[in-house]
Enzyme design. Sequence first.
Site, PDB file in Angstrom:
ATOM      1  N   TYR A 143       0.859  -1.186   0.000  1.00 31.99           N
ATOM      2  CA  TYR A 143       0.000   0.000   0.000  1.00 31.99           C
ATOM      3  C   TYR A 143       0.889   1.228   0.000  1.00 31.99           C
ATOM      4  CZ  TYR A 143      -3.436   3.479   1.625  1.00 31.99           C
ATOM      5  OH  TYR A 143      -4.248   4.578   1.751  1.00 31.99           O
ATOM      6  N   ASP A 238       9.217   2.809   0.178  1.00 31.22           N
ATOM      7  CA  ASP A 238       8.141   3.448   0.936  1.00 31.22           C
ATOM      8  C   ASP A 238       8.305   3.012   2.388  1.00 31.22           C
ATOM      9  OD1 ASP A 238       5.889   4.375   2.149  1.00 31.22           O
ATOM     10  OD2 ASP A 238       4.480   3.607   0.649  1.00 31.22           O
ATOM     11  N   LYS A 266       3.880   8.695   9.286  1.00 32.38           N
ATOM     12  CA  LYS A 266       3.662   8.078  10.597  1.00 32.38           C
ATOM     13  C   LYS A 266       4.659   8.567  11.660  1.00 32.38           C
ATOM     14  CE  LYS A 266       0.702   4.738   8.557  1.00 32.38           C
ATOM     15  NZ  LYS A 266       0.745   4.015   7.298  1.00 32.38           N
TER      16      LYS A 266
HETATM   17  C1  LIG Z   1       0.122   4.564   5.906  1.00 37.11           C
HETATM   18  C2  LIG Z   1       0.899   4.353   4.666  1.00 37.11           C
HETATM   19  C3  LIG Z   1       0.846   5.247   3.584  1.00 37.11           C
HETATM   20  C4  LIG Z   1      -0.121   6.401   3.536  1.00 37.11           C
HETATM   21  O1  LIG Z   1       0.109   7.325   4.542  1.00 37.11           O
HETATM   22  P1  LIG Z   1      -1.097   8.297   4.984  1.00 37.11           P
HETATM   23  O2  LIG Z   1      -0.458   9.207   5.974  1.00 37.11           O
HETATM   24  O3  LIG Z   1      -2.159   7.415   5.545  1.00 37.11           O
HETATM   25  O4  LIG Z   1      -1.543   9.002   3.757  1.00 37.11           O
HETATM   26  C5  LIG Z   1       1.710   5.044   2.522  1.00 37.11           C
HETATM   27  N1  LIG Z   1       2.563   4.012   2.507  1.00 37.11           N
HETATM   28  C6  LIG Z   1       2.628   3.118   3.505  1.00 37.11           C
HETATM   29  C7  LIG Z   1       3.633   2.022   3.445  1.00 37.11           C
HETATM   30  C8  LIG Z   1       1.788   3.248   4.612  1.00 37.11           C
HETATM   31  O5  LIG Z   1       1.831   2.341   5.584  1.00 37.11           O
END
Ligand SMILES: *Cc1c(COP(=O)(O)O)cnc(C)c1O
Length: 430
Positions: A143, A238, A266
């Site tokens: 994701y 990511d 995060k």
């Molecule tokens: C949570 C997440 C996102 C998106 O971040 P948001 O702050 O919710 O937009 C993108 N990549 C990864 C791996 C994530 O866990």
Amino acid sequence: METRSEQLFEAAKKYIPGGVNSPVRAFGSVGRTPRFISSARGDRIIDVDGNEMIDYICSWGPGILGHTHPRVIQKVQEACEDGLTYGAPTEKEVHLAKLIAELVPGIEVSRLVSSGTEAVMSAVRVARGYTKRDKIIKFKGCYHGHSDGLLVKAGSAALTTSVPDSAGVPADYTKNTLVAQFNDSTSVEELFAANKGEIAAVIVEPVAANMGVVLPDEGFLEFLREITERCGALLIFDEVITGFRLSLGGAQEYYGITPDLTTLGKIVGGGMPIGAYGGRKEIMEMVSPVGPVYQAGTLSGNPIATTAGIETLMILKEDPGIYKRLEQKAKHIAKEVKETAGDVVCVNQIGSLLSIFFSDRGVTDYESAIASHTGKYAEYFSYLLDAGIYVAPSQFEAMFLSEAHTEEDISYTCQKMKEYFSRFRSTKGK
Ligand SMILES: *Cc1c(COP(=O)(O)O)cnc(C)c1O
């Protein structure tokens, strides 16, 4: 008698789609009513009915120090006195960018945004601008936020086509996103071969944590580093979840593989909305106002959010023992669950990330993840919730450990999990 959470959920559904501002919070796949939270402290989260729960969601990752860390709260309170936003540069942004550059091996220069979604969307734009190529490769089950071009799933001719994974995303927006299989080098090689000179970047969660926790096989990340270099594409890690969680320098430090671009979110905001993307100076100089890639944000580098981020990273940096302690806690839970549940579950754990898959085989990619028994997960979730233990309301989300989790609370959690699994096993054959 209705609980206050039930009343609020009914009211919320009148004004907010599904009653929530992010879908997983609706508890849809576990058949329970979401708990409306009123406060949190340390490893505990408290709902509007006064239920106090041991929290293993930790806001889906940011809460590595636990809730309301006194140092973070104090700095944020002080910062509020000076104003909430200026839309102009501040010293704090320099401080945070410097800290990020110091801690994350692949980042020399970074840009702050307000969410992980924005960070990834922007990093992909930079990769395309830099390579002057359009196509990217992502992995099934990883994701990367909800921007149009990344909400894709593999099409029926899996290796050549991809289709939108959400209504409202034009097929045209996803035609440049190719989908490979996590931990499957051949699927990546085939995409590169079929799209020679057209791939701008490969984007990957170096440890996948959005299909449950799935570890990269040995050599997989090395392979991605090698093939991207060989084919003139960029490698984007990511690290929105793994950044500052697997180690101070994230998964790239943990595995010793440096990507060209990194996205953060995060933890980097310490509980406030921040995302960041960065990489080598030469690549990041593509970004406006230096270069031709446009990216902006009214609240980017917000002084309050930046304060929470800096203080959180400083605390992590000052305490070299923290990652070892976090890992020990996760290992403790993993070990006790394995002992009791045996082959009824597959436990994937790395650092302070953990997933208990209701599956009797190894989980190494999207297909093996979704083969898990979600009905059993829902039953397990309910059992824990009723015992005051708050884990993700979905089989496909990680369990997060924080510095604030006490030994006592972890022991209690293990005891309840074991209680559940011994019942589950004893009824298995019936
Ligand atoms: C949570 C997440 C996102 C998106 O971040 P948001 O702050 O919710 O937009 C993108 N990549 C990864 C791996 C994530 O866990």
